[in-house]
Each structure stands twice: as C-alpha cells, then as structure tokens.
Design a protein around this motif. Structure first.
Motif, mmCIF file in Angstrom:
data_model
loop_
_atom_site.group_PDB
_atom_site.id
_atom_site.type_symbol
_atom_site.label_atom_id
_atom_site.label_comp_id
_atom_site.label_asym_id
_atom_site.label_seq_id
_atom_site.Cartn_x
_atom_site.Cartn_y
_atom_site.Cartn_z
ATOM 1 N N HIS A 165 -2.662 73.957 53.717
ATOM 2 C CA HIS A 165 -3.701 73.713 52.744
ATOM 3 C C HIS A 165 -3.513 72.759 51.987
ATOM 4 O O HIS A 165 -4.161 72.429 51.510
ATOM 5 C CB HIS A 165 -4.535 75.016 52.649
ATOM 6 C CG HIS A 165 -5.449 75.660 52.789
ATOM 7 N ND1 HIS A 165 -5.241 77.268 53.527
ATOM 8 C CD2 HIS A 165 -6.551 75.771 53.354
ATOM 9 C CE1 HIS A 165 -6.485 77.911 54.208
ATOM 10 N NE2 HIS A 165 -7.444 76.881 54.271
ATOM 11 N N GLY A 166 -2.652 72.786 52.031
ATOM 12 C CA GLY A 166 -1.845 71.386 50.470
ATOM 13 C C GLY A 166 -2.249 71.799 49.347
ATOM 14 O O GLY A 166 -1.583 71.071 48.283
ATOM 15 N N ASP A 167 -1.771 73.256 49.324
ATOM 16 C CA ASP A 167 -1.696 74.339 47.698
ATOM 17 C C ASP A 167 -0.240 74.384 47.619
ATOM 18 O O ASP A 167 -0.488 74.901 46.919
ATOM 19 C CB ASP A 167 -2.491 74.897 47.867
ATOM 20 C CG ASP A 167 -3.800 74.813 47.760
ATOM 21 O OD1 ASP A 167 -4.253 73.350 47.362
ATOM 22 O OD2 ASP A 167 -4.952 75.062 48.165
ATOM 23 N N MET A 168 0.870 73.967 48.671
ATOM 24 C CA MET A 168 1.860 74.788 47.940
ATOM 25 C C MET A 168 2.802 73.206 48.868
ATOM 26 O O MET A 168 2.603 72.953 50.115
ATOM 27 C CB MET A 168 2.585 75.849 48.926
ATOM 28 C CG MET A 168 3.636 76.851 48.377
ATOM 29 S SD MET A 168 3.579 77.968 49.090
ATOM 30 C CE MET A 168 3.431 79.031 48.213
ATOM 31 N N LEU A 169 3.901 73.138 48.144
ATOM 32 C CA LEU A 169 5.082 72.073 48.687
ATOM 33 C C LEU A 169 5.653 72.655 49.775
ATOM 34 O O LEU A 169 5.934 74.134 50.031
ATOM 35 C CB LEU A 169 6.479 71.773 47.185
ATOM 36 C CG LEU A 169 5.805 71.651 45.854
ATOM 37 C CD1 LEU A 169 6.780 72.048 45.732
ATOM 38 C CD2 LEU A 169 6.091 70.504 46.275
ATOM 39 N N ALA A 195 2.427 67.615 43.319
ATOM 40 C CA ALA A 195 3.995 68.457 42.749
ATOM 41 C C ALA A 195 5.338 67.725 42.965
ATOM 42 O O ALA A 195 6.000 67.517 42.525
ATOM 43 C CB ALA A 195 3.753 69.223 44.016
ATOM 44 N N LYS A 196 5.020 67.137 44.551
ATOM 45 C CA LYS A 196 6.242 66.301 45.717
ATOM 46 C C LYS A 196 6.620 65.117 44.450
ATOM 47 O O LYS A 196 7.397 64.696 43.845
ATOM 48 C CB LYS A 196 5.652 66.395 46.634
ATOM 49 C CG LYS A 196 6.874 65.509 47.079
ATOM 50 C CD LYS A 196 6.773 65.198 48.461
ATOM 51 C CE LYS A 196 8.275 64.590 49.454
ATOM 52 N NZ LYS A 196 7.879 64.127 50.806
ATOM 53 N N LYS A 244 -4.487 66.424 47.715
ATOM 54 C CA LYS A 244 -3.521 67.801 48.187
ATOM 55 C C LYS A 244 -2.340 67.956 46.555
ATOM 56 O O LYS A 244 -2.314 66.903 46.203
ATOM 57 C CB LYS A 244 -2.959 67.823 48.904
ATOM 58 C CG LYS A 244 -4.099 67.672 50.534
ATOM 59 C CD LYS A 244 -4.747 69.422 50.670
ATOM 60 C CE LYS A 244 -5.468 69.074 52.099
ATOM 61 N NZ LYS A 244 -6.932 69.628 52.050
ATOM 62 N N THR A 245 -3.116 69.036 46.150
ATOM 63 C CA THR A 245 -1.864 69.115 44.885
ATOM 64 C C THR A 245 -0.397 69.355 45.559
ATOM 65 O O THR A 245 -0.058 68.676 44.426
ATOM 66 C CB THR A 245 -2.391 70.552 44.313
ATOM 67 O OG1 THR A 245 -2.529 71.668 45.312
ATOM 68 C CG2 THR A 245 -3.847 70.478 44.243
ATOM 69 N N ALA A 246 0.346 70.303 46.677
ATOM 70 C CA ALA A 246 0.944 69.803 46.777
ATOM 71 C C ALA A 246 1.946 68.585 46.913
ATOM 72 O O ALA A 246 3.112 68.610 46.551
ATOM 73 C CB ALA A 246 1.470 70.449 48.235
ATOM 74 N N SER A 247 1.123 67.201 47.476
ATOM 75 C CA SER A 247 1.803 65.742 47.508
ATOM 76 C C SER A 247 1.810 65.474 45.699
ATOM 77 O O SER A 247 2.479 64.732 45.183
ATOM 78 C CB SER A 247 0.818 65.101 47.585
ATOM 79 O OG SER A 247 -0.652 64.928 47.665
#
Lengths: 83, 272
Positions: free
Chosen positions: B189-193, A18-19, A13-16
């Motif tokens: 969705h896992g697209d945002m922190l 980023a983290k 996932k892109t958020a992880s």
C-alpha cells in the motif's frame, strides 16, 4: 480534495516520504560519526563568538573537519545576512 | 572458541529479546552449544520469553560480584539440550555491570560453548555498550519505521568504533540486518518502508526478515521461543535466519503478500 489528489495520482506514499527523510538524517548522522567529540561544542562556541558581532541564525554556520593523510582542515562557513 | 553474537537495535520494543531467544533456540536446535545472556540489568525479561522465570536463582551480577559461580547462575533450558540462559539482575544499581566482570564471564563461557548470544538492552548506555563490546557479530534488529531505522544506524556507528574489535584494529564486527514486524500488505500500500529501502539506507547484509505475526505474542505468552512454533510464519522465518547465520544460503520468505486461494478465502486463511 483527497479524491482530487487521488485522481491526479499526486498523493505521495508515506513510505517514500519516510525513505527520503531517513536518507537525509542518516547521511547527516554518518557525517558526524567520525568527527571528534569536541566538534558540537566547538560549533556552539564559535557561533556564540560570531553572534557577538553579527546577527546570524543558528543554521547559518556550517563546520566540518576533513582529514587528509598528514593534516586536517577545519572548514567554517558562515552565511552573513545582507546588511 | 565460541562466536559471540550481540542482538542489538538502539530503539526499544523492536524485538531484541524475542529475536535473541529465537536465534539462541534455533542455534541450539541445530546442535550448537549455545548460551544466551540478558544484559538488561534492572529490567530482565529474557527469562520470561525463555519460560524459565521461576528457575532464576542467581544472575549475571551475582556472578560478577562473586556471590555465585557461573555454573550456579546458568539455567539449563527445559526444551533444548544444548541451550543455557544467563539471566540479568533486577538490581537498580547500573554500575553493577563491570567491563572486567563481563570479560571474565565471556572468557569462561567461550571455552564451553559454540555460540554466546548477548541480548542487549535498548539505548546506547553502559549496558548496551557492554553487550556489544566483545561481539564478533551483531544482529541489528530493525522495524520498518523511521525511528527504528535511524537508531539502527546509530548503533552501526557504535559497532564500528566502540567495540573490542574496533579498538584493537581487528577485523570489524560482522553486521547483520534483521527486519522484524514486517507487513507486506502495508508495504504494498506504500504505507511501510520496504525491505530494499531499509537495506539501501543502512547498507548492511540482510540476515533475515520476520513478518508481523500473531505467533510472536502467542510464544511470549507461553514462554516458548517462537522458533519452536514450526507451523507459524515467524517461527519459520527465525529458523531461516539461523540457517543464514550458520552460513547457509536460504531464499527469503514472507516478504510478499500471499495470493489467497479460493479455499482459504472461503474458510478464512488458517493459522498465521
């Protein structure tokens, strides 16, 4: 390809992402927070001097200042290439 | 003695002015005598968000340079009794803002007000540093996005070293995290922190969470701080934020996706 990744559950996932990136950069930033203003300059000049003698990469030098109660230790690590 | 609160972020466009206006309005609505100051010299915008742009006669720099008295420059809010606005100047001279001038103004205001909210410009230059210098508390506005979080961390470093409290060895500036433009669906969705990740990285207390909301643009279009829009998610989230600023325990809202009921699915949700 996307479908395959999806089926295997591999796509991160892109958020992880980023983290992880943030954790690294923020840790680096905080390391610099308490250091004196002259440190980046000192690091650059030391690198220049070393480069006059040995060919080293930009990131081959690592400099840090650790402070104890009554003294400060300037630690300099240079990775020299195998010659 | 007023409490001085700086609304800051480092990065531009994350919602500093919206938040400063909304928080100042919220404080005033709670009966606190509040003044909100625009420190963005050269690019003033707080007056637009507060809806008083046509009533600006004198500004912060006029007062500093002795061309007007503080009372001449303060604009009384049309909607809330206890609220005043001190607009920034449109001058391009960045040196117009002096530390002594700012100190004198804050010293005078602190006698008459309960809260002084300083709306910081983006960046870490003079204006931003002056906005935070005298602060007792800081609201660090952060978007769930990498550059905003990184810049917020930079700002936290400055708050810990380049403020009056830091320089005088006093109790440090109280730091609060305000997450804005949060979109729970994208987080799912896992697209945002997510909220916890941002808090973990920045390691400061969460003051509030403002969801991404259509109400914010509607509010700025009209020049009515979004706190007045009680029906909206963002308006309610800012009201909660202000309550927490006043020390009340208020549970977090709007951080999870709403399960849509049959009716709202049929008739399309309603106002956000």
């Amino acid at each position: 390809m996307k479908l395959l990744e999806f089926l295997k559950g591999e796509r991160k996932k892109t958020a992880s992402v980023a983290k992880e990136r943030l954790q690294i950069i923020v840790a680096h930033q905080r390391g610099q927070r308490d250091q004196p203003d002259y440190m980046p300059m000192l690091e650059r000049e030391l690198l220049e001097v070393i480069r006059r003698y040995v060919k080293v990469e930009q990131d081959a030098i690592n400099i840090s200042l650790d402070r104890d109660d009554d003294c400060s230790v300037l630690e300099l690590n240079v990775t020299l290439p195998r010659s | 003695m007023a409490k001085i609160i700086v609304v800051t972020s480092g990065k531009g466009g994350v919602g500093k002015t919206t938040s400063a206006a909304a928080i100042a309005t919220g404080l005033a609505l709670r009966g606190k005598k509040t003044v909100v100051i625009d420190f963005d010299v050269g690019l003033r915008n707080l007056d637009l968000i507060m809806g008083c742009e046509r009533r600006v006669v004198y500004d912060l720099v006029n007062v500093i340079q002795g061309e007007a008295g503080l009372n001449q420059a303060l604009i009384r809010d049309k909607r809330v009794d206890n609220l005043h606005i001190l607009p920034a100047s449109q001058t391009r001279d960045k040196d117009a803002l002096t530390q002594e001038g700012v100190e004198k103004i804050l010293e005078t205001l602190t006698k008459d007000f309960d809260y002084i909210v300083c709306d910081s410009p983006a960046g870490i230059e003079r204006g931003a540093q002056l906005a935070m210098y005298y602060a007792d508390e800081a609201v660090v506005v952060t978007n769930p996005e990498v550059s905003s979080v990184r810049d917020s961390d930079r700002i936290l470093g400055l708050l810990a070293s380049k403020t009056r409290r830091a320089e005088n060895g006093q109790e440090p500036v109280k730091e609060h995290l305000l997450i804005t433009r949060y979109n729970p669906a994208r987080v799912d969705h896992g697209d945002m922190l997510n909220l916890d990740d941002i808090q973990e990285i920045l390691a400061i207390d969460l003051l509030g969470l403002i969801p991404e909301s259509e109400a914010v643009l509607r509010a700025s279009n009209q020049g009515i701080p979004v706190t007045h829009d009680n029906d909206s998610d963002a308006g309610q989230a800012y009201t909660d934020t202000v309550s927490r600023l006043l020390g009340e325990k208020v549970p977090l809202r709007f951080h999870e996706t709403q399960k849509k009921g049959l009716l709202s699915r049929m008739f399309g949700g309603g106002r956000r």
